[in-house]
Design an enzyme around this catalytic site. Structure first.
Site, PDB file in Angstrom:
ATOM      1  N   SER A 272       0.668  -1.244   0.020  1.00 27.49           N
ATOM      2  CA  SER A 272       0.105  -0.202   0.159  1.00 27.49           C
ATOM      3  C   SER A 272       0.833   1.403  -0.011  1.00 27.49           C
ATOM      4  O   SER A 272       0.389   2.269  -0.539  1.00 27.49           O
ATOM      5  CB  SER A 272      -1.019   0.062   1.146  1.00 27.49           C
ATOM      6  OG  SER A 272      -1.979  -1.152   1.254  1.00 27.49           O
TER       7      SER A 272
ATOM      8  N   ASP B  61      -8.759  -4.166   2.844  1.00 26.78           N
ATOM      9  CA  ASP B  61      -7.530  -5.046   2.634  1.00 26.78           C
ATOM     10  C   ASP B  61      -7.245  -5.827   3.866  1.00 26.78           C
ATOM     11  O   ASP B  61      -6.714  -6.916   3.933  1.00 26.78           O
ATOM     12  CB  ASP B  61      -6.464  -3.903   2.873  1.00 26.78           C
ATOM     13  CG  ASP B  61      -4.934  -4.443   2.756  1.00 26.78           C
ATOM     14  OD1 ASP B  61      -4.646  -5.005   1.910  1.00 26.78           O
ATOM     15  OD2 ASP B  61      -4.171  -4.175   3.734  1.00 26.78           O
TER      16      ASP B  61
ATOM     17  N   ASP C 250      -5.592   0.455  -4.359  1.00 24.40           N
ATOM     18  CA  ASP C 250      -4.149   0.360  -4.470  1.00 24.40           C
ATOM     19  C   ASP C 250      -3.768  -0.863  -4.874  1.00 24.40           C
ATOM     20  O   ASP C 250      -2.648  -1.112  -5.822  1.00 24.40           O
ATOM     21  CB  ASP C 250      -3.427   0.698  -3.242  1.00 24.40           C
ATOM     22  CG  ASP C 250      -3.970  -0.164  -2.057  1.00 24.40           C
ATOM     23  OD1 ASP C 250      -5.087  -0.789  -2.303  1.00 24.40           O
ATOM     24  OD2 ASP C 250      -3.469   0.200  -1.020  1.00 24.40           O
TER      25      ASP C 250
ATOM     26  N   GLU D 179     -10.124   7.214   2.347  1.00 20.99           N
ATOM     27  CA  GLU D 179      -9.940   5.862   2.361  1.00 20.99           C
ATOM     28  C   GLU D 179     -10.476   4.658   3.058  1.00 20.99           C
ATOM     29  O   GLU D 179     -10.840   4.858   4.327  1.00 20.99           O
ATOM     30  CB  GLU D 179      -8.292   5.468   2.795  1.00 20.99           C
ATOM     31  CG  GLU D 179      -7.929   4.064   2.479  1.00 20.99           C
ATOM     32  CD  GLU D 179      -6.859   3.429   3.151  1.00 20.99           C
ATOM     33  OE1 GLU D 179      -6.344   4.159   4.404  1.00 20.99           O
ATOM     34  OE2 GLU D 179      -6.139   2.613   2.857  1.00 20.99           O
TER      35      GLU D 179
HETATM   36 MG    MG Z   1      -4.349   1.508   3.178  1.00 19.48          MG
HETATM   37 ZN    ZN Z   2      -2.319  -5.170   2.605  1.00 15.09          ZN
END
Ligand code: MG
Ligand code: ZN
Length: 388
Positions: A93, A271, A313, A266
């Site tokens: 990231s 993630d 990302d 964000e």
């Molecule tokens: Mg992040």
């Molecule tokens: Zn990650």
């Protein structure tokens, strides 16, 4: 004559085309402040929304578990970007956010620095220099890799206290996220960065003192709010501020500059669900992010001079939806506990959204944002400074 008639027909077709930029152009009041540049409508504000680890399957899973719909479907322009870092095909990231923020390919772990660990000016810093208001909202700590790469310049992503210190080098107008302890109970020194920010015309508050929705923000001050001491909770455990904080950010940034603003939002924990190979975690975070996308889109639609870009990302988990799945009930598999090299979708809405169609490097996001704002020169300015 025939050509003229054809031209006329073409013009009428174009003017009937219900593209969002065309319709918002049509709806603009005479003094709306939209920047015209050679006949091109420039956005005054840009909101970059990053779903960390949000690949196509994360989006798909959120959609099917949400009655086959997402706010993302309101975005008319779609592109794909290539995520690879300079140090390897699989990005992290930090390198990926540095590509968005500074337009360079760099090594995994880099925060706003190039392969030689030299700082490269970020789009947020450039926005500040162009007298735009700036802000960031994250559901991780505010010093975590993604937001950090927009505001800090450090060799390694885990230098959280140094990243916190870098907040004092900018005039960011609005930030909301976790990580209070890196500011006021530091291990590397006894400084209280919250006190230092307050001395720099900031109103700073936190989850322990008052609810975000109850905070009064003087419009002549910058604003920061800590949602947690370290990492904020997952949305399934009670976190719920992303949409509200994003709306507050927009409202505050509109007051902070007549020139426009740059806001990075964000959805950090999509993630983390991927790393945990936890489908439920991914989906709840995806839908929290999409709810925020809905609110931001609604603002942009009304405002008419705001470009919204939604991307990720990288993908996390090698997530896939497999046989045995039904609408509202998915069977899923993972191929890794880390990130993958998948192409990543980019969704755009508003003035200049068209420039985000196609397939390009993640660094092109930086160039396209600069192009949309109308910033001059190639950017990517190296930062030569002595560090204290
Ligand atoms: Mg992040
Ligand atoms: Zn990650």
């Amino acid at each position: 004559m025939k050509n003229l008639a054809l031209l006329f027909l073409l013009i009428s077709v174009i003017s009937c085309n219900p593209k969002p930029h065309a319709s918002s152009e049509g709806a603009l009041p005479p003094n709306s402040g939209v920047h015209m540049n050679g006949g091109i409508t420039k956005p005054k504000n840009i909101i970059l929304m990053i779903g960390d680890g949000m690949g196509i399957t994360q989006i798909t899973a959120g959609m099917y578990m949400n009655g086959n719909k997402l706010n993302l479907e309101k975005f008319p322009v779609i592109g794909l970007h290539k995520t690879h870092a300079s140090s390897g095909l699989i990005t992290d990231s930090a390198a990926a956010a540095t590509s968005f923020a500074s337009g360079i390919k760099t090594y995994n772990g880099a925060i706003g620095v190039n392969n030689d660990t030299i700082g490269v000016k970020t789009i947020l810093e450039e926005a500040e220099e162009n007298n735009l208001a700036t802000g960031m909202v994250a559901t991780s700590t505010i010093v975590h890799a993604t937001p950090a790469a927009f505001i800090a310049h450090e060799k390694r992503r885990n230098m959280y206290e140094d990243i916190a210190d870098d907040f004092l080098d900018t005039e960011i107008d609005f930030f909301v996220g976790g990580g209070k302890k890196y500011f006021d109970r530091r291990e590397s020194d006894d400084r209280d960065l919250i006190a230092e920010l307050k001395d720099k015309n900031y109103t700073i508050s936190d989850y322990f003192t008052e609810e975000l929705g109850k905070v009064f923000i003087p419009k002549n001050q910058n604003f920061g709010y800590f949602t947690a001491d370290a990492d904020p909770l997952p949305v399934s455990k009670g976190r719920g501020y992303l949409r509200a904080a994003s709306k507050m950010g927009i409202k505050h940034l509109l007051k902070r500059s007549d020139e426009g603003f740059f806001l990075m939002i964000e959805g950090s924990q999509i993630d983390w669900g991927g790393h945990a190979n936890n489908s439920e975690y991914i989906i709840t975070e995806m839908l929290d992010f999409d709810k925020t996308i809905g609110a931001v889109h609604k603002f942009a639609e009304k405002n008419g001079e705001t470009l919204v870009i939604v991307t990720a990302d990288h993908e996390t988990g090698g997530y896939s939806i497999v046989q045995g799945s039904k609408m509202d009930s998915l069977a899923t598999k993972f191929t890794t506990g880390y990130h993958t090299a998948d192409l990543i979708p980019v969704f755009a809405y508003g003035p200049q959204a068209e420039i985000f169609s196609g397939i390009y490097e993640n660094t092109a996001i930086y160039d396209k944002i600069r192009e949309a704002f109308g910033f001059k020169g190639p950017g990517r300015e190296l930062i030569v400074e002595e560090k204290d």
